[in-house]
Design an enzyme around this catalytic site. Structure first.
Site, PDB file in Angstrom:
ATOM      1  N   HIS A 160       0.848  -1.201   0.000  1.00  0.00           N
ATOM      2  CA  HIS A 160       0.000   0.000   0.000  1.00  0.00           C
ATOM      3  C   HIS A 160       0.885   1.254   0.000  1.00  0.00           C
ATOM      4  O   HIS A 160       1.735   1.415   0.883  1.00  0.00           O
ATOM      5  CB  HIS A 160      -0.898  -0.039   1.238  1.00  0.00           C
ATOM      6  CG  HIS A 160      -2.073   0.852   1.166  1.00  0.00           C
ATOM      7  ND1 HIS A 160      -2.697   1.338   2.294  1.00  0.00           N
ATOM      8  CD2 HIS A 160      -2.792   1.354   0.108  1.00  0.00           C
ATOM      9  CE1 HIS A 160      -3.725   2.075   1.950  1.00  0.00           C
ATOM     10  NE2 HIS A 160      -3.809   2.094   0.621  1.00  0.00           N
ATOM     11  N   ASP A 164      -5.533   4.376   4.135  1.00  0.00           N
ATOM     12  CA  ASP A 164      -6.955   4.523   3.868  1.00  0.00           C
ATOM     13  C   ASP A 164      -7.661   5.048   5.118  1.00  0.00           C
ATOM     14  O   ASP A 164      -7.416   4.563   6.240  1.00  0.00           O
ATOM     15  CB  ASP A 164      -7.576   3.178   3.474  1.00  0.00           C
ATOM     16  CG  ASP A 164      -7.098   2.688   2.117  1.00  0.00           C
ATOM     17  OD1 ASP A 164      -6.594   3.529   1.333  1.00  0.00           O
ATOM     18  OD2 ASP A 164      -7.219   1.481   1.868  1.00  0.00           O
ATOM     19  N   HIS A 239     -14.171   4.635   0.715  1.00  0.00           N
ATOM     20  CA  HIS A 239     -13.126   5.067   1.647  1.00  0.00           C
ATOM     21  C   HIS A 239     -12.329   6.176   0.967  1.00  0.00           C
ATOM     22  O   HIS A 239     -12.566   6.487  -0.201  1.00  0.00           O
ATOM     23  CB  HIS A 239     -12.201   3.899   2.043  1.00  0.00           C
ATOM     24  CG  HIS A 239     -11.335   3.423   0.936  1.00  0.00           C
ATOM     25  ND1 HIS A 239     -11.787   2.619  -0.110  1.00  0.00           N
ATOM     26  CD2 HIS A 239     -10.012   3.631   0.662  1.00  0.00           C
ATOM     27  CE1 HIS A 239     -10.817   2.362  -0.940  1.00  0.00           C
ATOM     28  NE2 HIS A 239      -9.702   2.961  -0.497  1.00  0.00           N
ATOM     29  N   HIS A 241      -8.470   7.092  -0.089  1.00  0.00           N
ATOM     30  CA  HIS A 241      -7.048   6.728  -0.180  1.00  0.00           C
ATOM     31  C   HIS A 241      -6.247   8.034  -0.140  1.00  0.00           C
ATOM     32  O   HIS A 241      -6.450   8.932  -0.955  1.00  0.00           O
ATOM     33  CB  HIS A 241      -6.773   5.989  -1.485  1.00  0.00           C
ATOM     34  CG  HIS A 241      -5.314   5.687  -1.694  1.00  0.00           C
ATOM     35  ND1 HIS A 241      -4.680   4.604  -1.108  1.00  0.00           N
ATOM     36  CD2 HIS A 241      -4.350   6.345  -2.413  1.00  0.00           C
ATOM     37  CE1 HIS A 241      -3.420   4.595  -1.464  1.00  0.00           C
ATOM     38  NE2 HIS A 241      -3.181   5.644  -2.256  1.00  0.00           N
TER      39      HIS A 241
END
Length: 267
Positions: A160, A164, A239, A241
């Site tokens: 990642h 998030d 969500h 990011h």
């Protein structure tokens, strides 16, 4: 008849001559003048002996009286002049003091006004500094649902590249700091995204948004709404990011949680 000298003491007694009488009169007048008696007593003697010249003698006696009064008049005049001079000096000093006090009051007023202006300018600069350097969380009252560098097959890089934030669809998304929008639109796997260049030269990215409220070139401030959260692009659900970067493009990411905390954001 034989003529000869008259025997001493013989014949008729001769009175004092006119000159002798005048001399005695003058002596009497002098004596009277010495004792201060100069009125009607002295005047007949002058009249009798001088036969109309008493006017001259009266002038002489008047001069004596005036001469006695003259020193007092001079002293009184000198005192009056001295008082006038002292009054003028006191008035001039009072006027000078008043001018000095007015000048001092003006100086103090100008100094106060200058200090107030400088204080206002400092406050404005401080407010501007705070505005330019203030950072906030991108979503109010949220939390980090996926950490930075979390591994998994969802990410093409194998980990990642951001964090998030939990956010239901349509939640307001804010610019974390002041800056200028350098990207606003479709970002591939990021869906609808915004990239902002901040005043310190760093960049932040906001991905998967439902709607955007800003455009490229627009100046934004900390906390300003830039769009609404969603699930566009490569996303498993609504969500936000969020990435922090040293450059505008993918691959320049840095730890976003540490970035926000270093800018005073409590997460």
């Amino acid at each position: 008849m034989a003529f000869g000298s008259r025997p001493a003491g013989s014949g008729k007694h001769r009175g004092s001559s006119r000159l002798s009488r005048k001399t005695a009169g003058y002596a009497g007048i002098a004596a009277l003048a010495t004792t201060g008696v100069v009125g009607t007593i002295a005047a007949p003697a002058f009249a009798a002996d001088n036969g109309g010249n008493n006017h001259s003698q009266d002038n002489t006696l008047g001069a004596v009286v005036v001469a006695d009064e003259l020193p007092g008049d001079i002293a009184e005049q000198a005192d009056s002049q001295q008082r006038a001079a002292e009054h003028a000096a006191a008035k001039a000093q009072a006027e000078a003091d008043a001018r000095q006090q007015a000048a001092e009051a003006k100086r103090l007023a100008e100094a106060k006004a200058k200090a107030e202006r400088e204080a206002a300018e400092r406050a404005a600069r401080e407010e501007e500094r705070k505005r330019l350097n203030t950072f906030v969380a991108p979503v109010d009252g949220s939390y980090v649902s996926t950490q930075y560098h979390a591994g998994g097959g969802m990410w093409s890089s194998g980990s990642h590249t951001g964090i998030d934030f939990h956010a239901d669809e349509g939640t307001s998304v804010h610019a974390v700091g002041a800056g200028v929008v350098v990207e606003a639109g479709w970002g591939g796997a990021y869906g609808n995204n915004v990239v902002i260049k901040h005043n310190d030269g760093t960049y932040t990215q906001y991905g998967h948004m439902l709607r955007l409220n800003v455009s490229v070139g627009q100046q934004v401030t900390a906390g300003q709404q830039i769009g609404l959260s969603g699930s566009t692009g490569n996303s498993s659900g609504p969500h936000l990011h969020f990435e922090a970067r040293t450059g505008a493009k993918y691959g320049s990411d840095i730890n976003p949680l540490a970035y926000l905390r270093s800018h005073g954001v409590d997460l």
